[in-house]
Scaffold this active site. Structure first.
Site, short mmCIF file in Angstrom:
data_model
loop_
_atom_site.label_atom_id
_atom_site.label_comp_id
_atom_site.label_asym_id
_atom_site.label_seq_id
_atom_site.Cartn_x
_atom_site.Cartn_y
_atom_site.Cartn_z
N TYR A 69 0.85 -1.19 0.00
CA TYR A 69 0.00 0.00 0.00
C TYR A 69 0.89 1.24 0.00
O TYR A 69 1.37 1.69 1.02
CB TYR A 69 -0.92 0.01 1.21
CG TYR A 69 -1.92 -1.13 1.26
CD1 TYR A 69 -2.18 -1.92 0.14
CD2 TYR A 69 -2.62 -1.41 2.43
CE1 TYR A 69 -3.09 -2.96 0.20
CE2 TYR A 69 -3.54 -2.44 2.49
CZ TYR A 69 -3.78 -3.22 1.38
OH TYR A 69 -4.68 -4.25 1.43
N PRO A 215 -16.42 -3.90 1.32
CA PRO A 215 -17.67 -4.14 2.05
C PRO A 215 -18.94 -3.72 1.33
O PRO A 215 -20.02 -4.13 1.73
CB PRO A 215 -17.49 -3.33 3.34
CG PRO A 215 -16.48 -2.29 3.00
CD PRO A 215 -15.55 -2.94 2.01
N GLY A 217 -19.08 -4.15 -2.15
CA GLY A 217 -19.15 -4.97 -3.35
C GLY A 217 -19.37 -4.14 -4.60
O GLY A 217 -19.12 -2.94 -4.64
#
Length: 294
Positions: A69, A215, A217
């Protein structure tokens, strides 16, 4: 009718075990505190640091990150904002998937690279041992067993406390468990994307935490239902989606991410949103098409 809680705390979600560690069952995902495309530093460094500190103030004691990241930026910001860490704060990181440009990933879970990745994360996070270290994704060009044996060796050396997995199948999980205990699995999963239902159920039966990413989608049809229910509950759609995850299984440890203190507070408020059984059943009955990410 359920109402949003007046007191915001991740502790309202209850707790979950990661091996011999116990954390509140609503964590924080630190991917979004990097630059656009998960590349480079954030546009607002002070906002990223403030978000991390506010997460801990709100009872978050599980933070998920990865060396890719940024790369490295997320781990460095976590250490800058929070080290020396509170005794109950668990930092989980990952290795084996490298960021080589904005929106670009390459596999590298070779033993040599994983050893270097663990050493790098130790230094950036300013810890002597990584509480939870996850293989970010199996490498198709490297023996999966060799990757896991490397992490098991580094656990024996005291550099990793607990080993975990990300982006895996049930076969990967069971192969890994023959080599080293696994405390968690992190796969794509949400109200709108339940492709890994069977793996979640297996983790629950096996006492393994399941950490869903993405979370919300990708499915618009499912979002329409969330929008309607959220309006009924005077809540945000993401809050309802997180509350559904928390009620779906005691094995679930959501890690919603954001670089905004305001959005963070909204997310953590979902820990106290208790969905009435009729609404939970209605939401659970939604059969959204599988997510397609390309």
């Amino acid at each position: 009718m359920t109402q949003m809680p007046t007191t915001v705390s991740a502790a309202a979600a209850g707790t979950i075990a990661l091996g011999d560690l116990t954390v509140n069952r609503l964590g924080y995902g630190a991917m979004r505190i990097t630059g656009k495309g998960v590349w480079g530093p954030p546009a607002d460094r002070n906002a990223a640091l403030a978000t991390l500190r506010r997460a801990v103030e709100l009872g978050v004691n599980f933070i998920d990150t990865a060396d890719s990241y940024g790369p490295y930026i997320s781990e460095e910001l976590i250490a800058e904002a929070l080290a020396p860490y509170a005794s109950d704060l668990v930092i989980a990181t990952k290795g084996g998937w490298q960021r080589v440009g904005p929106g670009q990933w390459i596999h590298n879970a070779s033993p040599k690279h994983l050893e270097e990745a663990v050493e790098g994360s130790l230094k950036r996070l300013r810890v002597d041992r990584i509480a939870v270290y996850q293989l970010h994704i199996p490498d198709p060009a490297v023996s999966f067993d060799a990757s896991m044996e490397t992490l098991a060796k580094m656990q024996e050396q005291g550099k990793i406390q607990h080993v975990a997995l990300s982006n895996v199948t049930l076969e990967h999980l069971e192969r890994a468990r023959k080599i080293v205990p696994i405390v968690s699995v992190q796969n794509r999963y949400s109200f709108a994307d339940r492709e890994w239902d069977y793996l979640l159920d297996h983790c629950e039966k096996s006492g393994i935490a399941f950490i869903p990413w993405a979370p919300l989608g990708q499915n618009r049809q499912a979002h329409d239902v969330l929008d309607r229910v959220a309006a009924e509950l005077n809540a945000k759609p993401l809050q309802v989606a997180l509350a559904w995850l928390l009620k779906r299984s005691r094995a679930i440890l959501p890690i919603p991410g954001t670089s905004s203190v305001a959005h963070l507070e909204e997310n953590i408020a979902s820990a106290g949103l208790k969905l009435p059984d009729p609404i939970f059943k209605e939401l659970s009955a939604v059969q959204a098409p599988h997510a397609v990410l390309r």
